[in-house]
Design an enzyme around this catalytic site. Structure first.
Site, short mmCIF file in Angstrom:
data_model
loop_
_atom_site.label_atom_id
_atom_site.label_comp_id
_atom_site.label_asym_id
_atom_site.label_seq_id
_atom_site.Cartn_x
_atom_site.Cartn_y
_atom_site.Cartn_z
N GLU A 1 -8.81 25.57 -40.45
CA GLU A 1 -8.26 25.07 -41.96
C GLU A 1 -7.33 24.01 -41.76
O GLU A 1 -7.29 23.02 -42.44
CB GLU A 1 -7.52 26.21 -42.58
CG GLU A 1 -8.30 27.30 -43.18
CD GLU A 1 -8.86 28.27 -42.07
OE1 GLU A 1 -9.71 29.25 -42.71
OE2 GLU A 1 -8.36 28.29 -40.97
N LYS B 1 -26.06 40.51 -34.12
CA LYS B 1 -25.64 40.79 -35.30
C LYS B 1 -26.67 41.72 -36.20
O LYS B 1 -27.81 41.09 -36.31
CB LYS B 1 -25.11 39.63 -36.31
CG LYS B 1 -23.83 39.73 -36.64
CD LYS B 1 -23.11 38.47 -37.58
CE LYS B 1 -21.88 38.63 -38.04
NZ LYS B 1 -21.67 37.30 -38.69
N ARG C 1 -3.12 28.82 -44.39
CA ARG C 1 -3.31 28.37 -42.78
C ARG C 1 -2.93 26.93 -42.74
O ARG C 1 -2.92 26.41 -41.43
CB ARG C 1 -4.30 28.95 -42.21
CG ARG C 1 -4.65 30.51 -42.31
CD ARG C 1 -6.00 30.82 -42.00
NE ARG C 1 -6.62 30.66 -40.84
CZ ARG C 1 -6.74 31.43 -39.78
NH1 ARG C 1 -6.14 32.72 -40.01
NH2 ARG C 1 -7.35 30.91 -38.67
#
Length: 627
Positions: A364, A279, A392
């Site tokens: 979630e 990253k 969600r």
């Protein structure tokens, strides 16, 4: 070379040797453009070579390239003809920061929430087979998104159905399994070769033909092979789920990526390719802190200094600091977050109380039920979650928290418009989907002090679930109160006394109502302004007083108008048989796209000028003419 790339087929005219300098051009382009617009920098810097390899080998849009979430799709946008649109990235009426089907035929799947790509890939592979087509389907998912439960549901189904498709894991945080060197590379090649399965089948058939002991030997050989697989093949888990595993592969080595794609393409079934990337690659500041540079604001390229507006603290920061204070006096408080400790303002809390800070990953549903169980066992869980991500976990909120009336606190961040992240992230639906749930208490503050008071209210409340929602903006800059008192449940506050028209405003809309009142005062119009800080329960006594005083009612909310706060007020008066003139201002029935929060409010009419105009329309004709 970048100037020569207008669509993916232009890429195929280049040699593999051209790819490395092209990758560096793309990185420079991204660093320069995002320094002005902001955006998801580190994830896109890490996926340059992988995206180049995908478009070099596959034929988009006939082959379906599905990006999970979409915040790693900037390179894909560059290669598919949108390079010249990057100055408008995430701006009003500009290029979306996520995949957008209306932007390009190459954008085959839209998603701003994670963990959907594998299910989408399965659906597209099924549709391909139903329709007799032969295109390839490729899902690109990150290691973070792979923690989502939906991804595991899809892996299970794909492995069972054995459809031909590819899952590419872009692993930019940690290696799932170590590279085991030459043996690993050898196995990776022969397992995809045409001769491997044939040899395996011939050996098994030969063993079974041996009289008396053939079946036993075959089963023993199979058990031995399965046992050795865990030592020799890093992706044994995915193999057990029914995938052919390749990897780990260097995600910055285009030749190796292309070779892997060729080998994987020979497999007539689902393939799992594990790619390792870094990253922030190519930009020192992003490499050093990829989390801070995940979603960056505008910045200075040389120093890496973020350019941020100076002002009052964000509500998120107020929440994080106050939670630390509350936790110091209540050991039952535990913070739960679904992979957003930084975005939810919990990093300082994690440093102070590491054992009472739980990041469950992108999960979630799991987070909500964990909170329910914690509450049942006597803890005070605080579920810190963005409004858009709470969607969600709706079944768990209904079934596991509200139904048994468990004392879970919801800290709902990014409530209202969210700006550049746009339609997939707008926090405008939680009022409508929470206020209809039995046992739920729902609040929203007008300023920082009121948020602190609501947090104390929630900490002292023990009669069931309670939520406070707050926006993605800076606070109003009020002086912090030294003594923070709880707010009696279901009570509103009169901010300004006025005549004829009462404005019932929620959260930041209180300030908007006051601005409108200032515009109307020179016209001799005096607004009555109420801070409707409890969305549920409503302040029924005040509503009845307003009806008795023959006020007309105007409700203001930065939330969906259908089923929202204004609807609750209308329902109350209808239930009591009271006929009042009621107008509701909120977010209309369509998805509001990206831009600044100011522009989004202007689009839907939530401005002081529009509120003042609406008030004048509500006045009697004679009064309106004088104004």
């Amino acid at each position: 070379m970048l100037e020569r790339i207008q669509e993916p087929k232009d890429l195929k005219a280049l040699s593999i040797e051209d790819m490395e300098p092209l990758a560096e051009e793309i990185r420079r382009f991204l660093i320069e453009k995002l320094s002005v617009t902001g955006g998801h920098l580190s994830s896109n810097l890490g996926i340059v070579e992988l995206t180049l390899a995908l478009h070099y080998y596959f034929n988009s849009p006939d082959d379906k390239l599905i990006f999970d979430v979409g915040h790693q799709s900037y390179v894909h946008k560059i290669l598919t003809g949108r390079k010249d649109q990057f100055d408008s990235l995430r701006k009003y009426h500009g290029m979306c920061g996520f995949i957008k089907r209306s932007e390009s035929e190459h954008d085959v799947w839209e998603a701003g929430h994670s963990s959907t790509s594998l299910s989408a890939a399965m659906g597209m592979a099924m549709a391909r087979d139903f329709q007799g087509r032969t295109n390839q389907v490729v899902a690109l998912i990150g290691d973070g998104a792979l923690t989502g439960g939906m991804a595991f549901e899809a892996l299970n189904h794909i492995g069972h159905e054995q459809k031909k498709l590819m899952v590419i894991l872009n692993d930019n945080e940690m290696s799932i399994a170590p590279n085991v060197g030459a043996m690993h590379n050898y196995l990776m090649k022969i397992r995809a070769g045409r001769h491997y399965k044939k040899a395996k089948e011939e050996i098994e058939a030969l063993l079974k033909r041996i009289p008396a002991v053939g079946e036993t030997l075959a089963k023993t050989a199979e058990r031995f092979k399965d046992g050795m697989k865990y030592f020799l093949i890093p992706g044994a888990l995915f193999e057990e789920l029914g995938f052919t595993y390749f990897g780990p592969v260097d995600g910055h080595n285009i030749s190796q990526l292309l070779d892997t794609f060729r080998q994987a393409d020979k497999v007539n079934g689902p393939v799992f390719i594990h790619v390792l990337t870094r990253k922030g690659k190519g930009y020192t500041h992003a490499e050093a802190d990829s989390h801070a540079w995940h979603g960056a604001s505008a910045y200075k390229i040389e120093s890496g200094q973020m350019i941020k507006a100076v002002g009052a603290p964000m509500y998120t920061e107020v929440f994080g600091n106050m939670l630390i204070e509350l936790a110091a006096h209540d050991e039952r408080i535990v913070a739960i977050t679904p992979a957003m400790p930084g975005g939810s303002g919990l990093m300082k809390f994690a440093e102070r109380y590491p054992k009472r800070m739980v990041d469950v990953g992108i999960a979630e549903q799991h987070a909500a039920t964990v909170c329910a169980a914690l509450a049942q066992e006597g803890m005070k869980p605080v579920f810190a979650v963005y409004s858009t991500f709470l969607q969600r976990a709706y079944d768990q909120v209904v079934h596991d928290i509200c139904r048994p009336k468990l004392n879970v606190t919801f800290a709902i961040d990014r409530a209202g418009f969210v700006g550049p992240d746009g339609e997939t992230h707008q926090g405008v639906y939680d009022i409508a989907f929470l206020r209809n749930l039995p046992n739920m208490v729902l609040m929203m503050p007008k300023d920082e002090n009121e948020l602190r008071r609501m947090m104390v209210t929630a900490q002292q409340y023990d009669a069931g679930p309670i939520a406070y929602r707050y926006p993605r903006v800076n606070g109003t800059g009020v002086k912090p109160e030294e003594i923070i008192e709880p707010i009696p449940i279901g009570t509103w506050e009169t901010v300004r006394e006025g005549e004829r028209i009462a404005v019932l405003a929620v959260g930041p809309m209180v300030q908007l109502a006051e601005e409108a009142a200032d515009l109307l005062r020179p016209l001799g119009i005096s607004l009555h302004i109420v801070n409707a800080r409890f969305i549920k329960p409503l302040d029924e006594e005040m509503l009845l007083r307003l009806a008795k005083g023959r006020y007309q009612i105007l409700t203001l909310e930065e939330g969906a108008r259908l089923g929202g706060f204004g609807s609750a007020v209308q329902e109350f008066y209808a239930d009591h048989g009271l006929t009042l003139s009621i107008k509701c201002m909120g977010v209309p029935d369509y998805f509001v796209e990206h831009g600044s929060i100011k522009e989004q409010r202007q689009e839907v009419g939530l401005t002081a000028e529009n509120v003042a105009a609406q008030v004048q329309q509500m006045l009697p004709r004679s009064k309106r003419q004088r104004a």
